[in-house]
Design a protein around this motif. Structure first.
Motif, PDB file in Angstrom:
ATOM      1  N   ARG A   1      97.707  41.965 -16.096  1.00 46.48           N
ATOM      2  CA  ARG A   1      99.091  42.343 -16.089  1.00 46.48           C
ATOM      3  C   ARG A   1      99.694  41.257 -15.090  1.00 46.48           C
ATOM      4  NH1 ARG A   1     101.151  47.787 -14.298  1.00 46.48           N
ATOM      5  NH2 ARG A   1     102.970  46.870 -15.557  1.00 46.48           N
ATOM      6  N   PRO A   2     100.975  40.940 -15.532  1.00 46.77           N
ATOM      7  CA  PRO A   2     101.836  41.592 -16.659  1.00 46.77           C
ATOM      8  C   PRO A   2     101.719  40.845 -17.787  1.00 46.77           C
ATOM      9  CG  PRO A   2     103.119  39.973 -15.246  1.00 46.77           C
ATOM     10  CD  PRO A   2     101.595  40.053 -14.823  1.00 46.77           C
ATOM     11  N   PHE A   3     100.856  40.061 -17.969  1.00 46.36           N
ATOM     12  CA  PHE A   3     100.789  39.235 -19.553  1.00 46.36           C
ATOM     13  C   PHE A   3     100.492  40.029 -20.461  1.00 46.36           C
ATOM     14  CE2 PHE A   3      99.555  36.401 -15.646  1.00 46.36           C
ATOM     15  CZ  PHE A   3     100.778  36.030 -15.610  1.00 46.36           C
ATOM     16  N   ILE A   4      99.370  41.129 -20.300  1.00 46.25           N
ATOM     17  CA  ILE A   4      98.755  41.931 -21.350  1.00 46.25           C
ATOM     18  C   ILE A   4      99.856  43.127 -21.787  1.00 46.25           C
ATOM     19  CG2 ILE A   4      96.556  41.283 -20.522  1.00 46.25           C
ATOM     20  CD1 ILE A   4      96.370  44.445 -19.375  1.00 46.25           C
ATOM     21  N   ASP A   5     101.055  43.212 -20.969  1.00 45.70           N
ATOM     22  CA  ASP A   5     101.787  44.306 -21.046  1.00 45.70           C
ATOM     23  C   ASP A   5     102.715  44.193 -22.567  1.00 45.70           C
ATOM     24  OD1 ASP A   5     101.394  45.562 -18.730  1.00 45.70           O
ATOM     25  OD2 ASP A   5     103.132  44.597 -17.829  1.00 45.70           O
TER      26      ASP A   5
ATOM     27  N   LEU B   1     109.308  29.760 -11.434  1.00 40.89           N
ATOM     28  CA  LEU B   1     109.387  29.772 -10.122  1.00 40.89           C
ATOM     29  C   LEU B   1     108.214  30.283  -9.498  1.00 40.89           C
ATOM     30  CD1 LEU B   1     113.050  31.073  -9.345  1.00 40.89           C
ATOM     31  CD2 LEU B   1     112.105  28.758  -9.089  1.00 40.89           C
ATOM     32  N   VAL B   2     107.300  31.193 -10.426  1.00 34.68           N
ATOM     33  CA  VAL B   2     106.193  32.015 -10.151  1.00 34.68           C
ATOM     34  C   VAL B   2     105.132  31.695 -10.982  1.00 34.68           C
ATOM     35  CG1 VAL B   2     105.285  34.333  -9.454  1.00 34.68           C
ATOM     36  CG2 VAL B   2     107.445  34.075  -9.085  1.00 34.68           C
ATOM     37  N   SER B   3     103.836  31.103 -10.324  1.00 34.34           N
ATOM     38  CA  SER B   3     102.782  30.915 -11.217  1.00 34.34           C
ATOM     39  C   SER B   3     102.302  32.179 -11.852  1.00 34.34           C
ATOM     40  CB  SER B   3     101.642  29.905 -10.695  1.00 34.34           C
ATOM     41  OG  SER B   3     101.368  30.848  -9.521  1.00 34.34           O
ATOM     42  N   ALA B   4     101.391  31.845 -12.922  1.00 36.59           N
ATOM     43  CA  ALA B   4     100.460  32.865 -13.616  1.00 36.59           C
ATOM     44  C   ALA B   4      99.500  33.715 -12.395  1.00 36.59           C
ATOM     45  CB  ALA B   4      99.634  32.657 -14.745  1.00 36.59           C
ATOM     46  N   LYS B   5      99.225  32.829 -11.599  1.00 32.79           N
ATOM     47  CA  LYS B   5      98.216  33.176 -10.530  1.00 32.79           C
ATOM     48  C   LYS B   5      99.116  34.261  -9.708  1.00 32.79           C
ATOM     49  CE  LYS B   5      95.597  31.701  -6.416  1.00 32.79           C
ATOM     50  NZ  LYS B   5      95.126  30.610  -5.799  1.00 32.79           N
ATOM     51  N   GLU B   6     100.134  34.045  -9.279  1.00 27.36           N
ATOM     52  CA  GLU B   6     101.010  34.696  -8.149  1.00 27.36           C
ATOM     53  C   GLU B   6     101.630  35.922  -8.895  1.00 27.36           C
ATOM     54  OE1 GLU B   6     103.297  31.325  -5.327  1.00 27.36           O
ATOM     55  OE2 GLU B   6     103.612  31.255  -7.712  1.00 27.36           O
ATOM     56  N   LEU B   7     101.842  35.622 -10.117  1.00 27.59           N
ATOM     57  CA  LEU B   7     102.195  37.095 -11.069  1.00 27.59           C
ATOM     58  C   LEU B   7     101.149  38.285 -11.134  1.00 27.59           C
ATOM     59  CD1 LEU B   7     104.469  35.697 -13.669  1.00 27.59           C
ATOM     60  CD2 LEU B   7     105.128  37.091 -12.002  1.00 27.59           C
ATOM     61  N   ALA B   8     100.002  37.447 -11.446  1.00 27.39           N
ATOM     62  CA  ALA B   8      98.918  38.584 -11.641  1.00 27.39           C
ATOM     63  C   ALA B   8      98.288  39.244 -10.390  1.00 27.39           C
ATOM     64  CB  ALA B   8      97.562  37.679 -12.163  1.00 27.39           C
ATOM     65  N   ALA B   9      98.457  38.418  -9.298  1.00 26.74           N
ATOM     66  CA  ALA B   9      98.167  38.878  -7.939  1.00 26.74           C
ATOM     67  C   ALA B   9      99.054  40.292  -7.343  1.00 26.74           C
ATOM     68  CB  ALA B   9      98.446  37.794  -6.745  1.00 26.74           C
ATOM     69  N   LYS B  10     100.262  40.145  -7.940  1.00 29.42           N
ATOM     70  CA  LYS B  10     101.318  41.262  -7.719  1.00 29.42           C
ATOM     71  C   LYS B  10     100.687  42.637  -8.433  1.00 29.42           C
ATOM     72  CE  LYS B  10     105.610  38.545  -7.115  1.00 29.42           C
ATOM     73  NZ  LYS B  10     107.085  38.390  -7.923  1.00 29.42           N
ATOM     74  N   TYR B  11      99.927  42.535  -9.528  1.00 30.77           N
ATOM     75  CA  TYR B  11      99.592  43.714 -10.271  1.00 30.77           C
ATOM     76  C   TYR B  11      98.000  44.161  -9.757  1.00 30.77           C
ATOM     77  CZ  TYR B  11     103.863  43.554 -12.964  1.00 30.77           C
ATOM     78  OH  TYR B  11     104.900  43.266 -13.204  1.00 30.77           O
ATOM     79  N   GLU B  12      97.525  43.541  -8.947  1.00 32.18           N
ATOM     80  CA  GLU B  12      95.928  43.588  -8.484  1.00 32.18           C
ATOM     81  C   GLU B  12      95.947  45.001  -7.565  1.00 32.18           C
ATOM     82  OE1 GLU B  12      94.365  39.993  -6.799  1.00 32.18           O
ATOM     83  OE2 GLU B  12      93.973  39.254  -8.731  1.00 32.18           O
TER      84      GLU B  12
END
Length: 253
Positions: A80-84, A242-253
């Motif tokens: 998440r959030p890419f699989i949403d 402004l936010v990388s895929a890595k940073e976005l995914a970290a918010k949902y871990e």
């Protein structure tokens, strides 16, 4: 299958150094390109198109187990959030490749999958149609040639009383798939690029379209509406990653 190049693109920031008239190369429509695209084995940039056919959808649990076996950079596709699933219109959804699961397809009553990738397989399942747009996320690919035919096809599915629930995906659901949905909204609803972008971003905040595709959409706006209504510097500022895929995914871990 290696996703590193595509993942790196999702981590980069967009180039903000453009002027309002800087739309780059001029593209043209190519009648029949959507039908031809279903048979292409290479993208225009030389990437080999994944021609593997799958006849069943993975479950969410299966993909989460797969994620554990992958290098971390590749595993972000299944986070998440890419699989949403993001609903953009009454019968139209956006997601990433990891969101194409048995549960999501059934829950949202999806009857058509539009894959805006060259990396992912062909889905061949009863009751679900499949359309591929084989392009890479490098902005130099000519996606413009698909805009008219694909917008008409999506309109045929989701409008005109057909009410066919359709999902458009790429790897992360941030760039290529978003480009297709923006083109559809611009044509079907006669929206400016700026207004279409705001609508999609409101429903899927993680979008970050490749600057090259923004320029192609700006050209499409002029083609559809007879003038440029969207200032490129404004839309690219809104679109900046402004936010990388890595940073976005970290918010949902």
């Amino acid at each position: 299958m290696c996703w590193r190049c595509c993942w790196c693109l999702c981590c980069c920031c967009c180039d903000n150094s453009v002027t309002n008239d800087d739309i780059g190369p001029i593209y043209s429509q190519e009648p029949g390109c959507l039908e031809k695209g279903q048979q292409l084995t290479k993208t225009s940039g030389g990437h080999s198109v994944n021609m593997q056919t799958v006849n069943r959808l993975s479950t969410s649990r299966e993909l989460q187990e797969l994620k554990k076996t992958l290098p971390k950079m590749d595993a972000y596709i299944y986070c998440r959030p890419f699989i949403d699933f993001s609903q953009i219109a009454e019968h139209l959804f956006l997601t990433g490749y990891g969101g194409i699961t048995n549960e999501n397809i059934k829950y949202n009553s999806i009857k058509c999958i539009v894959s805006v990738t060259y990396e992912t397989p062909v889905y061949a399942m009863d009751g679900i149609s499949f359309i591929r747009v084989p392009v890479a996320d490098n902005g130099k690919e000519n996606m413009y040639k698909y805009f008219d035919e694909l917008s008409d096809k999506i309109a045929e599915l989701v409008d005109n009383n057909n009410n066919t629930n359709t999902v458009v995906h790429c790897l992360f659901g941030r760039s290529r798939s978003v480009t297709v949905v923006l083109a559809y909204l611009m044509k079907s609803q006669r929206l400016s690029l700026d207004k279409a972008f705001d609508l999609v971003k409101f429903n899927r905040p993680v979008i970050a379209v490749n600057p090259g595709y923004i320029r192609q959409l700006a050209q499409y706006e002029r083609y559809l509406l007879g003038e440029r209504l969207t200032k490129l510097d404004v839309i690219i500022a809104k679109n900046k990653r402004l936010v990388s895929a890595k940073e976005l995914a970290a918010k949902y871990e």
